[in-house]
Design an enzyme around this catalytic site. Structure first.
Site, mmCIF file in Angstrom:
data_model
loop_
_atom_site.group_PDB
_atom_site.id
_atom_site.type_symbol
_atom_site.label_atom_id
_atom_site.label_comp_id
_atom_site.label_asym_id
_atom_site.label_seq_id
_atom_site.Cartn_x
_atom_site.Cartn_y
_atom_site.Cartn_z
ATOM 1 N N HIS A 71 6.816 4.511 -8.070
ATOM 2 C CA HIS A 71 7.525 5.569 -7.348
ATOM 3 C C HIS A 71 8.296 5.002 -6.166
ATOM 4 C CE1 HIS A 71 4.533 5.661 -3.985
ATOM 5 N NE2 HIS A 71 3.672 5.338 -4.929
ATOM 6 N N ASP A 73 9.384 7.196 -3.776
ATOM 7 C CA ASP A 73 9.152 8.060 -2.611
ATOM 8 C C ASP A 73 8.048 7.464 -1.744
ATOM 9 O OD1 ASP A 73 7.333 8.764 -4.728
ATOM 10 O OD2 ASP A 73 6.813 10.598 -3.665
ATOM 11 N N ASP A 104 3.355 0.443 -0.442
ATOM 12 C CA ASP A 104 3.189 1.574 -1.367
ATOM 13 C C ASP A 104 4.517 2.294 -1.537
ATOM 14 O OD1 ASP A 104 2.190 3.594 -2.917
ATOM 15 O OD2 ASP A 104 1.007 4.533 -1.346
ATOM 16 N N GLU A 138 5.652 11.042 -6.335
ATOM 17 C CA GLU A 138 4.256 10.638 -6.514
ATOM 18 C C GLU A 138 3.430 11.013 -5.298
ATOM 19 O OE1 GLU A 138 0.589 8.275 -6.813
ATOM 20 O OE2 GLU A 138 2.035 8.279 -5.190
ATOM 21 N N GLU A 139 4.016 10.832 -4.117
ATOM 22 C CA GLU A 139 3.282 11.122 -2.882
ATOM 23 C C GLU A 139 3.258 12.625 -2.588
ATOM 24 O OE1 GLU A 139 1.603 8.856 -1.695
ATOM 25 O OE2 GLU A 139 2.623 6.924 -1.702
ATOM 26 N N GLU A 167 0.959 0.228 -8.163
ATOM 27 C CA GLU A 167 0.335 0.730 -6.918
ATOM 28 C C GLU A 167 -0.365 -0.420 -6.191
ATOM 29 O OE1 GLU A 167 0.384 3.604 -5.409
ATOM 30 O OE2 GLU A 167 1.459 4.732 -6.942
ATOM 31 N N HIS A 352 0.361 3.725 3.970
ATOM 32 C CA HIS A 352 0.324 5.027 4.649
ATOM 33 C C HIS A 352 0.069 4.907 6.158
ATOM 34 C CE1 HIS A 352 -0.467 7.612 0.778
ATOM 35 N NE2 HIS A 352 0.237 6.522 0.519
#
Ligand SMILES: [Zn+2]
Length: 380
Positions: A71, A73, A104, A138-139, A167, A352
């Site tokens: 992903h 995003d 990520d 995805e997030e 990931e 994150h």
């Protein structure tokens, strides 16, 4: 040739915080087309959710089709004052590339592209195809992303033989860990309805709070299993509890709690719901239970696919990754319905967080690992 570091920087400089794409997929598509990929874009919509852009790219037309998934995003920057750099500046300081999405998982996507480009250049006419399946959702709610993209390409006749999701799976260092499965996730809401009243006149009311407490106790004491060869024990956690708004002298009208279950491959979500209801029923207290499934558990048993990652890590880094099923869910939960899937990407320590970053050396390392996976895969 694609320089994976430059491509990672270009992707980070597109602030693609879900659901925004901010041009990230255009950057990736241009890089992929330059090394021979045919690209298709898919915008999915659904009432009540933002439209999401997705990309499927394929190099070659033969089978088998080895797919890299991920992903573009990213999660929001969070506490901006906590960052020592611009989260979308993609600065390199002392060998680390900083930016939201570095770990990520924009670096891994750049590594997919660079590894595929390198491999194809060195093996013209290789017996198969390489594809990238990239979502921008995805997030976020994951509604207009991987699940719909898989359905759409299948409807167009695309087949994926094996899939590697990029990931960030390594707890500390590149080569620590690959994920061969994930636990399922189920959210529940238990509500007990009573009769609101004055605390000085409890015989005229029916207090739902102590009843809910008894039900919560049943939930906490529920042992779903003791784990198995590949998974830790399934676990239920209470995540919230509340009563109807009131005052110090008011017995509430209702009380409710939320809980989440992370369950292993011993159970389907239906099993878990049945076991939860059975535990609650033992209190003989009327309750209302609503359940939402975020994903089923799955396992790709150790074998050919995990062997490719283990062998590639040993060849490139001299270490063997642990094969694990720990951690949260990922889009692999959708891909597992189509083909064997495994996850291996960057070090996850800063994902994150503020000052998210990856080592530049790891970008090169992961590119070589992915290239080695392709080499071994297509060598049969
Ligand atoms: Zn991710």
């Amino acid at each position: 040739m694609i320089d994976p570091v430059t491509l990672t920087q270009a992707l980070i400089r597109r602030p693609s915080v879900t659901p925004a794409d901010a041009g990230a997929l255009d950057v990736l598509q241009a890089a992929l087309e330059a090394v021979g990929f045919a690209c298709r874009r898919y915008v999915f919509s659904e009432e009540g959710t933002p439209d999401i852009d997705n990309l499927y790219a394929r190099l070659g037309t033969a089978q088998p089709n080895f797919c890299f998934a991920g992903h573009t995003d990213v999660v929001p920057v969070g506490d901006l004052a906590g960052w020592t750099v611009d989260p979308f500046g993609a600065e390199i300081i002392d060998g680390n590339l900083f930016g939201r999405g570095a770990a990520d998982m924009k670096a891994a996507i750049a590594c997919f592209a660079a590894a595929a480009g390198n491999f194809a250049a060195g093996h013209p006419g290789f017996p198969g195809s390489i594809s990238l399946l990239i979502t921008g959702d995805e997030e976020g709610p994951s509604i207009n992303g991987t699940r719909k993209l898989l359905e759409a390409i299948r409807a167009e006749g695309e087949q994926i033989a094996h899939c590697l999701v990029g990931e960030p799976t390594n707890p500390v260092r590149l080569g620590d860990m690959a994920k061969i499965g994930r636990r399922g996730s189920l959210n529940g809401l238990v509500t007990v309805t009573g009769v609101q009243g004055h605390v000085a006149y409890p015989h005229l009311a029916d207090n739902p709070a102590p009843k809910l407490a008894r039900l919560m106790n049943r939930l906490v004491e529920l042992e779903l299993d003791r784990g198995n060869d590949h998974f830790q024990a399934s676990n239920l956690e209470i995540t919230a509890m509340e009563t109807s708004p009131g005052a110090e002298n008011v017995i509430p009208a209702w009380a409710r709690c939320r809980f989440n279950v992370r369950f292993n491959s011993d159970h389907t979500s239906e099993d878990v719901e049945r076991l939860v209801r059975h535990a609650l029923d033992r209190e003989l207290i009327p309750y209302d239970l609503t359940i939402k499934i975020s994903g089923e558990s799955f396992l790709t048993p150790p074998g050919k696919l995990s062997g490719l990652i283990v062998d590639a890590c040993r060849a490139v880094l001299g270490v063997e990754p642990e094969l694990s099923t720990t951690g949260g869910t990922s889009d692999a939960r959708f891909i597992k319905d189509y083909c064997p899937v495994i996850e291996f990407g960057m070090a996850s320590g800063t994902m994150h967080k503020v000052d998210e970053r990856v080592a530049v050396a790891d970008i090169h390392g992961l590119t070589r690992i992915y290239e080695e996976v392709l080499r071994r895969y297509f060598a049969g």
